[in-house]
Design a protein around this motif. Sequence first.
Motif, PDB file in Angstrom:
ATOM      1  N   VAL A  26       0.070 -33.291   3.238  1.00 46.05           N
ATOM      2  CA  VAL A  26      -1.188 -32.670   3.591  1.00 46.05           C
ATOM      3  C   VAL A  26      -1.139 -31.199   3.194  1.00 46.05           C
ATOM      4  CG1 VAL A  26      -2.743 -32.095   5.482  1.00 46.05           C
ATOM      5  CG2 VAL A  26      -1.477 -34.223   5.530  1.00 46.05           C
ATOM      6  N   TYR A  27      -2.192 -30.728   2.558  1.00 46.80           N
ATOM      7  CA  TYR A  27      -2.307 -29.320   2.188  1.00 46.80           C
ATOM      8  C   TYR A  27      -3.264 -28.657   3.163  1.00 46.80           C
ATOM      9  CZ  TYR A  27      -3.766 -25.174  -0.378  1.00 46.80           C
ATOM     10  OH  TYR A  27      -4.067 -23.891  -0.743  1.00 46.80           O
ATOM     11  N   ARG A  28      -2.751 -27.683   3.883  1.00 46.02           N
ATOM     12  CA  ARG A  28      -3.593 -26.943   4.832  1.00 46.02           C
ATOM     13  C   ARG A  28      -3.788 -25.540   4.289  1.00 46.02           C
ATOM     14  NH1 ARG A  28      -0.076 -29.955   8.340  1.00 46.02           N
ATOM     15  NH2 ARG A  28      -1.294 -31.484   9.491  1.00 46.02           N
ATOM     16  N   ARG A  29      -4.942 -25.316   3.711  1.00 46.12           N
ATOM     17  CA  ARG A  29      -5.226 -24.054   3.029  1.00 46.12           C
ATOM     18  C   ARG A  29      -5.101 -22.856   3.964  1.00 46.12           C
ATOM     19  NH1 ARG A  29     -10.021 -23.066  -0.920  1.00 46.12           N
ATOM     20  NH2 ARG A  29     -10.287 -25.243  -0.437  1.00 46.12           N
ATOM     21  N   ASN A  30      -5.654 -22.940   5.159  1.00 47.97           N
ATOM     22  CA  ASN A  30      -5.650 -21.796   6.072  1.00 47.97           C
ATOM     23  C   ASN A  30      -4.233 -21.410   6.479  1.00 47.97           C
ATOM     24  OD1 ASN A  30      -8.398 -21.769   5.922  1.00 47.97           O
ATOM     25  ND2 ASN A  30      -8.693 -22.969   7.788  1.00 47.97           N
ATOM     26  N   VAL A  31      -3.389 -22.392   6.740  1.00 53.30           N
ATOM     27  CA  VAL A  31      -2.009 -22.106   7.130  1.00 53.30           C
ATOM     28  C   VAL A  31      -1.271 -21.448   5.974  1.00 53.30           C
ATOM     29  CG1 VAL A  31       0.178 -23.150   7.822  1.00 53.30           C
ATOM     30  CG2 VAL A  31      -1.958 -23.985   8.802  1.00 53.30           C
ATOM     31  N   TYR A  32      -1.429 -21.971   4.779  1.00 54.67           N
ATOM     32  CA  TYR A  32      -0.759 -21.410   3.603  1.00 54.67           C
ATOM     33  C   TYR A  32      -1.210 -19.977   3.342  1.00 54.67           C
ATOM     34  CZ  TYR A  32       0.672 -20.779  -1.235  1.00 54.67           C
ATOM     35  OH  TYR A  32       1.222 -20.287  -2.383  1.00 54.67           O
ATOM     36  N   GLN A  33      -2.506 -19.733   3.380  1.00 53.69           N
ATOM     37  CA  GLN A  33      -3.020 -18.394   3.109  1.00 53.69           C
ATOM     38  C   GLN A  33      -2.593 -17.402   4.189  1.00 53.69           C
ATOM     39  OE1 GLN A  33      -7.217 -19.069   2.595  1.00 53.69           O
ATOM     40  NE2 GLN A  33      -6.989 -19.487   0.413  1.00 53.69           N
ATOM     41  N   ALA A  34      -2.532 -17.841   5.432  1.00 51.22           N
ATOM     42  CA  ALA A  34      -2.098 -16.951   6.511  1.00 51.22           C
ATOM     43  C   ALA A  34      -0.636 -16.562   6.322  1.00 51.22           C
ATOM     44  CB  ALA A  34      -2.293 -17.630   7.864  1.00 51.22           C
ATOM     45  N   ARG A  35       0.204 -17.489   5.931  1.00 49.63           N
ATOM     46  CA  ARG A  35       1.619 -17.183   5.702  1.00 49.63           C
ATOM     47  C   ARG A  35       1.797 -16.263   4.512  1.00 49.63           C
ATOM     48  NH1 ARG A  35       4.304 -23.123   6.819  1.00 49.63           N
ATOM     49  NH2 ARG A  35       3.977 -23.100   9.065  1.00 49.63           N
ATOM     50  N   GLN A  36       0.997 -16.452   3.472  1.00 46.93           N
ATOM     51  CA  GLN A  36       1.073 -15.572   2.308  1.00 46.93           C
ATOM     52  C   GLN A  36       0.642 -14.158   2.674  1.00 46.93           C
ATOM     53  OE1 GLN A  36       2.218 -16.170  -0.847  1.00 46.93           O
ATOM     54  NE2 GLN A  36       2.941 -18.100  -0.012  1.00 46.93           N
ATOM     55  N   ALA A  37      -0.378 -14.029   3.517  1.00 51.02           N
ATOM     56  CA  ALA A  37      -0.874 -12.717   3.906  1.00 51.02           C
ATOM     57  C   ALA A  37       0.103 -12.001   4.831  1.00 51.02           C
ATOM     58  CB  ALA A  37      -2.231 -12.861   4.590  1.00 51.02           C
ATOM     59  N   ASN A  38       0.845 -12.743   5.657  1.00 53.75           N
ATOM     60  CA  ASN A  38       1.742 -12.145   6.638  1.00 53.75           C
ATOM     61  C   ASN A  38       3.142 -11.862   6.104  1.00 53.75           C
ATOM     62  OD1 ASN A  38      -0.235 -12.154   8.575  1.00 53.75           O
ATOM     63  ND2 ASN A  38       0.343 -14.156   9.375  1.00 53.75           N
ATOM     64  N   CYS A  39       3.479 -12.355   4.954  1.00 55.10           N
ATOM     65  CA  CYS A  39       4.835 -12.151   4.454  1.00 55.10           C
ATOM     66  C   CYS A  39       5.025 -10.700   4.041  1.00 55.10           C
ATOM     67  CB  CYS A  39       5.158 -13.089   3.310  1.00 55.10           C
ATOM     68  SG  CYS A  39       4.465 -12.595   1.734  1.00 55.10           S
ATOM     69  N   GLN A  40       6.208 -10.187   4.301  1.00 56.88           N
ATOM     70  CA  GLN A  40       6.539  -8.817   3.945  1.00 56.88           C
ATOM     71  C   GLN A  40       7.145  -8.825   2.549  1.00 56.88           C
ATOM     72  OE1 GLN A  40       5.804  -6.217   5.796  1.00 56.88           O
ATOM     73  NE2 GLN A  40       4.921  -7.527   7.375  1.00 56.88           N
ATOM     74  N   HIS A  41       6.373  -8.389   1.574  1.00 57.24           N
ATOM     75  CA  HIS A  41       6.838  -8.385   0.187  1.00 57.24           C
ATOM     76  C   HIS A  41       7.428  -7.018  -0.122  1.00 57.24           C
ATOM     77  CE1 HIS A  41       7.134  -9.580  -3.962  1.00 57.24           C
ATOM     78  NE2 HIS A  41       6.554  -8.450  -4.322  1.00 57.24           N
ATOM     79  N   THR A  42       8.732  -6.980  -0.293  1.00 61.50           N
ATOM     80  CA  THR A  42       9.392  -5.736  -0.654  1.00 61.50           C
ATOM     81  C   THR A  42       9.707  -5.778  -2.142  1.00 61.50           C
ATOM     82  OG1 THR A  42      11.541  -6.663  -0.084  1.00 61.50           O
ATOM     83  CG2 THR A  42      10.418  -5.421   1.623  1.00 61.50           C
ATOM     84  N   PRO A  43       9.401  -4.715  -2.861  1.00 58.81           N
ATOM     85  CA  PRO A  43       9.667  -4.706  -4.298  1.00 58.81           C
ATOM     86  C   PRO A  43      11.165  -4.777  -4.586  1.00 58.81           C
ATOM     87  CG  PRO A  43       8.769  -2.590  -3.582  1.00 58.81           C
ATOM     88  CD  PRO A  43       8.770  -3.492  -2.409  1.00 58.81           C
ATOM     89  N   VAL A  44      11.515  -5.514  -5.604  1.00 64.57           N
ATOM     90  CA  VAL A  44      12.902  -5.696  -6.000  1.00 64.57           C
ATOM     91  C   VAL A  44      13.048  -5.182  -7.421  1.00 64.57           C
ATOM     92  CG1 VAL A  44      14.727  -7.385  -6.380  1.00 64.57           C
ATOM     93  CG2 VAL A  44      13.088  -7.718  -4.534  1.00 64.57           C
ATOM     94  N   HIS A  45      14.064  -4.354  -7.642  1.00 59.34           N
ATOM     95  CA  HIS A  45      14.311  -3.837  -8.979  1.00 59.34           C
ATOM     96  C   HIS A  45      15.302  -4.768  -9.682  1.00 59.34           C
ATOM     97  CE1 HIS A  45      14.492  -0.974 -12.219  1.00 59.34           C
ATOM     98  NE2 HIS A  45      15.815  -1.053 -12.183  1.00 59.34           N
ATOM     99  N   LEU A  46      14.895  -5.326 -10.798  1.00 55.17           N
ATOM    100  CA  LEU A  46      15.721  -6.254 -11.561  1.00 55.17           C
ATOM    101  C   LEU A  46      15.976  -5.701 -12.949  1.00 55.17           C
ATOM    102  CD1 LEU A  46      13.812  -9.488 -10.567  1.00 55.17           C
ATOM    103  CD2 LEU A  46      15.939  -8.666  -9.602  1.00 55.17           C
ATOM    104  N   VAL A  47      17.066  -6.143 -13.560  1.00 56.43           N
ATOM    105  CA  VAL A  47      17.397  -5.749 -14.923  1.00 56.43           C
ATOM    106  C   VAL A  47      17.662  -7.009 -15.724  1.00 56.43           C
ATOM    107  CG1 VAL A  47      19.004  -4.483 -16.387  1.00 56.43           C
ATOM    108  CG2 VAL A  47      18.408  -3.588 -14.138  1.00 56.43           C
TER     109      VAL A  47
END
Length: 55
Positions: A26-47
């Motif tokens: 089952v795909y629950r759009r609201n749950v997925y979007q809420a988790r994406q909005a609440n995640c703490q995205h910290t920038p990562v420096h890669l080489v």
Amino acid sequence: MTTLLYRGHQYQQSHATGDKPGVQLVYRRNVYQARQANCQHTPVHLVYRGVGYTR
């Protein structure tokens, strides 16, 4: 048992299928979007091959 054919070679299936019941996904759009909005995205420096970038 059924004889199967793969790339010109015949073989017997080693295990029976259908032992487990199917699972309804089952795909629950609201749950997925809420988790994406609440995640703490910290920038990562890669080489890669000597070139640095931030993801």
